[in-house]
Structure formats: C-alpha cells, structure tokens
Design an enzyme around this catalytic site. Sequence first.
Site, short mmCIF file in Angstrom:
data_model
loop_
_atom_site.label_atom_id
_atom_site.label_comp_id
_atom_site.label_asym_id
_atom_site.label_seq_id
_atom_site.Cartn_x
_atom_site.Cartn_y
_atom_site.Cartn_z
N LYS A 21 -77.32 -48.11 -9.38
CA LYS A 21 -77.35 -48.47 -7.95
C LYS A 21 -76.61 -47.43 -7.11
O LYS A 21 -77.11 -46.99 -6.07
CB LYS A 21 -76.68 -49.84 -7.75
CG LYS A 21 -76.34 -50.15 -6.31
CD LYS A 21 -75.71 -51.51 -6.14
CE LYS A 21 -74.22 -51.52 -6.01
NZ LYS A 21 -73.65 -50.96 -4.79
N ASN A 22 -75.44 -47.02 -7.56
CA ASN A 22 -74.63 -46.13 -6.73
C ASN A 22 -75.15 -44.70 -6.72
O ASN A 22 -74.61 -43.84 -6.04
CB ASN A 22 -73.16 -46.16 -7.17
CG ASN A 22 -72.51 -47.48 -6.77
OD1 ASN A 22 -73.11 -48.28 -6.06
ND2 ASN A 22 -71.30 -47.70 -7.24
N CYS A 115 -65.82 -55.47 5.02
CA CYS A 115 -66.62 -56.19 4.05
C CYS A 115 -65.70 -56.91 3.10
O CYS A 115 -64.49 -56.91 3.28
CB CYS A 115 -67.57 -55.27 3.32
SG CYS A 115 -66.87 -54.57 1.86
N ARG A 120 -62.26 -51.11 4.40
CA ARG A 120 -63.15 -49.99 4.05
C ARG A 120 -63.46 -49.08 5.25
O ARG A 120 -64.60 -49.02 5.73
CB ARG A 120 -64.46 -50.51 3.43
CG ARG A 120 -64.20 -51.21 2.12
CD ARG A 120 -65.45 -51.66 1.43
NE ARG A 120 -66.02 -50.65 0.55
CZ ARG A 120 -66.93 -50.90 -0.36
NH1 ARG A 120 -67.40 -52.10 -0.51
NH2 ARG A 120 -67.40 -49.94 -1.12
N ASP A 305 -64.90 -50.92 -10.08
CA ASP A 305 -66.05 -51.82 -10.18
C ASP A 305 -66.09 -52.58 -11.52
O ASP A 305 -66.82 -53.56 -11.65
CB ASP A 305 -67.37 -51.03 -10.02
CG ASP A 305 -67.59 -50.60 -8.58
OD1 ASP A 305 -66.86 -51.09 -7.69
OD2 ASP A 305 -68.48 -49.76 -8.33
N ARG A 397 -77.30 -57.85 -5.65
CA ARG A 397 -77.15 -56.53 -5.02
C ARG A 397 -76.96 -55.43 -6.06
O ARG A 397 -77.21 -54.26 -5.78
CB ARG A 397 -75.94 -56.54 -4.08
CG ARG A 397 -76.20 -57.24 -2.74
CD ARG A 397 -75.05 -57.00 -1.77
NE ARG A 397 -74.59 -55.64 -1.88
CZ ARG A 397 -73.32 -55.28 -2.13
NH1 ARG A 397 -72.40 -56.18 -2.28
NH2 ARG A 397 -73.00 -54.01 -2.23
C1 UD1 Z 1 -68.23 -46.29 -3.90
C2 UD1 Z 1 -69.11 -47.25 -4.67
C3 UD1 Z 1 -68.33 -48.53 -5.00
C4 UD1 Z 1 -67.04 -48.20 -5.70
C5 UD1 Z 1 -66.24 -47.17 -4.92
C6 UD1 Z 1 -65.01 -46.69 -5.64
C7 UD1 Z 1 -71.32 -46.72 -3.82
C8 UD1 Z 1 -72.50 -47.19 -3.06
N1 UD1 Z 1 -70.28 -47.57 -3.87
O1 UD1 Z 1 -67.90 -46.95 -2.67
O2 UD1 Z 1 -69.16 -49.34 -5.83
O3 UD1 Z 1 -66.26 -49.37 -5.82
O4 UD1 Z 1 -67.07 -46.01 -4.66
O5 UD1 Z 1 -65.33 -46.14 -6.87
O6 UD1 Z 1 -71.30 -45.68 -4.42
N2 UD1 Z 1 -61.59 -44.90 2.22
C9 UD1 Z 1 -60.94 -44.63 3.41
N3 UD1 Z 1 -61.60 -43.89 4.35
C10 UD1 Z 1 -62.86 -43.42 4.16
C11 UD1 Z 1 -63.52 -43.70 2.93
C12 UD1 Z 1 -62.85 -44.46 2.00
O7 UD1 Z 1 -59.80 -45.03 3.60
O8 UD1 Z 1 -63.40 -42.75 5.06
C13 UD1 Z 1 -60.91 -45.74 1.19
C14 UD1 Z 1 -61.64 -47.05 0.97
O9 UD1 Z 1 -61.26 -48.01 1.93
C15 UD1 Z 1 -61.21 -47.40 -0.42
C16 UD1 Z 1 -61.10 -46.05 -1.11
O10 UD1 Z 1 -60.99 -45.09 -0.06
O11 UD1 Z 1 -59.96 -48.03 -0.38
C17 UD1 Z 1 -62.28 -45.71 -2.00
O12 UD1 Z 1 -63.46 -45.73 -1.24
P1 UD1 Z 1 -64.74 -44.84 -1.58
O13 UD1 Z 1 -64.47 -43.98 -2.77
O14 UD1 Z 1 -65.18 -44.19 -0.33
O15 UD1 Z 1 -65.78 -45.96 -1.98
P2 UD1 Z 1 -67.27 -46.11 -1.48
O16 UD1 Z 1 -67.92 -44.77 -1.42
O17 UD1 Z 1 -67.32 -46.98 -0.28
#
Ligand code: UD1
Length: 417
Positions: A21-22, A115, A120, A305, A397
């Site tokens: 999925k990711n 969410c 996030r 995850d 999902r």
């Molecule tokens: C992706 C995965 C999700 C997984 C996560 C961490 C997808 C579609 N989803 O989510 O399943 O749990 O990686 O491995 O690939 N953060 C900030 N600012 C930002 C971006 C992130 O503070 O601009 C923080 C987030 O709030 C979180 C952490 O960084 O606490 C990790 O987030 P991130 O690695 O970005 O996860 P996703 O890409 O949303």
Amino acid sequence: MKFRINGGKRLNGVLKVQGAKNSILPILAACVLCKGEVVLHNCPKLSDVGSAIEILVHLGLKVEQNGEDIRVLCRGINCCEVPQNLMHQMRSSVVFLGPILAASGCAVISMPGGCELGPRPIDIHISALRRLGAEISDEHGMLRCKAKNGLVGTQIDLLFPSVGATENTMLASTLAKGTTVITNAAREPEIVDLANFLNACGAKIKGAGSSTVVIEGVKELGGCEYSVMPDRIAAATFLTAAAITRGDVTLKGARQEDITSVLALLKQAGCSVSVKSDEIRALCDKRPSAMNIIKTLPYPGFPTDAQAPLMSLAAVCEGTTMFVETIFENRYRHVGELIRMGADIKTEGKVAVVNGVERLKSAAVTCTDLRGGAALFLAALSADGTSDIYSIEHIDRGYQHIEKDFAALSAEVLRTE
Ligand code: UD1
C-alpha cells in the site's frame, strides 16, 4: 459491516503477500509527472488505492484497473487542484502536492488535517518544496502553491527522515532544473521502490535507501511497466498471526530483508522463522515468550506500523514486554480495546507495558485505525470464542480481502452486517 471471528484456532497454510500500500500510493502520484503508458503489477485492491485513482482521473489521466494490474494513460494533467472531498479520503494524498506542482507550476490542495495517529503536520514537506522554489500560502485551510519560474534543484536537509516528505521532495525534484540533494532522507524500502519506478520512467535518482538521495533533474518522464514491491507490514501481520495462534504460516513473495527487525522479535518470542528465496515461514508450537523492548524507529528500525500487531502478540506472551512509540504521538488507541479482551497493558506517554496473560477473551471491539484494527483482528484469532470487530473500514484501507486470506489459513472469519 463487521468481522465475526471464531478464535482459538491454529493458523496453517501458505499465502501470497499483497503488493505494498505505501508503495503504490506514491507511485500512482508519480504518474502525474509521466507522459506515456504506465502499467503497474502487484497492485493491492484497497480503498486508498481507489482514492488515489480518483485523484488521477480528476486531474485528467485515464486509469484502468484490472485485478492487480493498473494501467495509466499519462498525458499531462489538465487541472492543478485536488478537491477537498478527495484530499480527505486519505492522508497520504499530500504526496500529490510535489508532482502536481512540478508538472503544472501550481497546485491547490486542502490541508490534509489531523487523523487518528495525532496531528501529523506537513511542515517538512512544505519547507522542502519552498527550498525548491515554490511559493506556498495557507488560505483558510487551502494550500496554494506556485512555482512561477519552475522548480530548481538544491540541497535539502530534512528536519526528520519523514517518509512522505522524502517522497514528495523526490517527486517534485525529478523534473526540476539542476540537481537536488536530500540529506536526512527516509530510508524505507518504499522510497527505493519509488526511485526504481521513477528511474524506469527516465528519472535520474541515486542513493535511495540511504540517508542521501541525489536527484538529477530531467526534461521529461515517459511510461514503464513496473511491479510494486511486496507489502512488508502485511507480511509482518500474517507472520505475527502465526505466532499468536501457535500456527504455521508460509508467505510467498515476501522479502525478509524488509522486515528483519520484526523477524528478530518473532524469533525472540520463540517462533522458528525460516527463509527460502522469496518465502518466509513462521512456525510456533508453544506459548510465546516476552520480547525485548520494542522501540519504533525510522527504517531500518522497528516499524511503527507493526507496533499494534506485535502488541497483540505480547499480550499473550509469557512475561512482560515493553513498547516505546517514538514516531507517532497517538498510536496506542488499540490498547483500550485489547484490555477489553483481557490484555494487561498500562500506558504512560510513549511507553506501554504489556504483561502477558495466558489467553485473551472474545469480545465486541471497535477499530480506531488501520494497524490498531489489524491488532484486534489478531487478538480475536487467538481468543477463545466469538469476537465481533466493528469499524472494519479501517482494516480495509490496508489489507486486501483480509477475511479471505485468513480463511485460506483455516481461520474462521466472516464479513457480515
Ligand atoms: C508513512 C506511512 C505510514 C507510516 C509512516 C512512518 C505511507 C502512505 N504511510 O506515513 O504508514 O506509519 O510513514 O513509517 O507511506 N512529521 C512532521 N512533519 C512533516 C511530516 C511528518 O512532523 O512534515 C512527523 C509525523 O507527524 C510523524 C513522523 O514525522 O510523527 C513520521 O511521519 P512520516 O514519516 O512523514 O509518515 P507518513 O509519510 O505520513
């Protein structure tokens, strides 16, 4: 709809693991940058994939889905705005921001909003796109992005190795003028999959999978035929299900190198784990024992995850297992439901302490998020008696027909009204 699970049965059998999925979501977003035909194989049929396809169609691309194949006729986009209803269907739609901006010089999307895993934020995405030359403003919850003179490659040091921000930056810089160097990049296998896909379309990306990714901008991308990597979190979930039911499960098409941290824990719990080319088998024939501290970290650390599914396993292990969740703020929402099933778990901030009980009890429980839902599913498989699991749209999902897959492993699961 709900799942009704008659638990306490030993899982047994062979299963092919679904596509990731990711990985498919950013790859579909990448189609915005391509000109030509993209044919994708091993695509999981999930509601989030449907949402990504809806966004592509809205932007003017032609998409055909046939089983696990998706064919995208990429001919440029004819609008640069993603409507709010499509943005809100899935948080990861923010990964469309970089490619839409790169392809058309503008992008308008609504803020993805909070969410179930906490706030996030997307500040890291935004600051990276600004470094590439985008002007971004937030007007009443709408993000308006412009790159009047196109995007220009530069050095970008991410504040945190965010998976989504690394993907967005890679996508935005693929067609930028000059070279972009991303440091402190996320190293997740899905980043490598995205880079492989983009390179197959003509991009010039090096270093994906390490902390430094170098993207040499190219003039245009064509199409390609590509097979999406196997889903490492689905693989971890099914192998953990083998452990929790003291079963014997073989996964075909799974890559052990993507989940070494999870496999190490299953071995600690007393499972025998064997790997043969693209097959992983987990065999567990006694009560599992407690595992060492499980601390979620960016890859190659233990994946956040897989935290919830492993917690269901810890709930029936002999002894005490401690969890430390460092990636998301609010990722223990499954704990209350596990306690309703008889688990002994205490949480304090980032820490959860799980004292294993001999058996979990069946109960009616409600999913609060995708992986938390998977954890309840596993707990119900191991509990004696019949459990009902509600709000299963969360599970859908991320897991393609989960009830069929588990039924193939001789679980008694029904999707019912
Ligand atoms: C992706 C995965 C999700 C997984 C996560 C961490 C997808 C579609 N989803 O989510 O399943 O749990 O990686 O491995 O690939 N953060 C900030 N600012 C930002 C971006 C992130 O503070 O601009 C923080 C987030 O709030 C979180 C952490 O960084 O606490 C990790 O987030 P991130 O690695 O970005 O996860 P996703 O890409 O949303």
